[in-house]
Design a protein around this motif. Structure first.
Motif: not given
Length: 91
Positions: A17-26, A78-84
Motif C-alpha cells: 500500500p505504500m507504493a506510489t506510481f507516477a501517472a504520466e499522461p498517455l 472519454l471524460d473518465k479518462n481525459r486527465m491522463i
C-alpha cells in the motif's frame, strides 16, 4: 488462475500500500494496446485494439476528443479518462 494486468496491479496495491506510481499522461498516438488497456478506465483489450486499429486506418489522433470517433468510445468514457490522455506534438 489467470490474472489480468489490472487485477495484478490492484493486488499489488493491496500488498504494497505504500507504493506510489507516477501517472504520466498517455499519448494516444504512441501508446500500445496493452498500455491503453492498463491505463484507461473502462477500456479492456478489445477497445484498446479498436483504438489502435482506428489509428492505423485513419492516421494519428489530432485531439483527445477524436477518441470518440472509435466505435465503443463515447463522451462519458472519454471524460473518465481525459486527465491522463494527451496528444504529443512531433518534435
Amino acid at each position: 488462475m489467470k490474472l489480468s494486468i489490472k487485477r495484478l496491479l490492484a493486488l499489488s496495491l493491496c500488498v504494497f500500500p505504500m507504493a506510489t506510481f507516477a501517472a504520466e499522461p498517455l499519448d494516444l498516438n504512441s501508446a500500445t494496446a496493452d498500455q491503453l488497456a492498463l491505463a484507461l478506465n473502462g477500456v479492456g483489450e478489445s477497445k484498446a485494439d479498436a483504438i489502435i486499429a482506428y489509428r492505423d486506418q485513419n492516421g494519428p489522433f489530432v485531439t483527445v476528443d477524436d477518441l470518440t470517433k472509435v466505435k465503443g468510445i463515447g463522451p462519458a468514457l472519454l471524460d473518465k479518462n481525459r486527465m491522463i490522455l494527451q496528444i504529443k506534438t512531433p518534435e
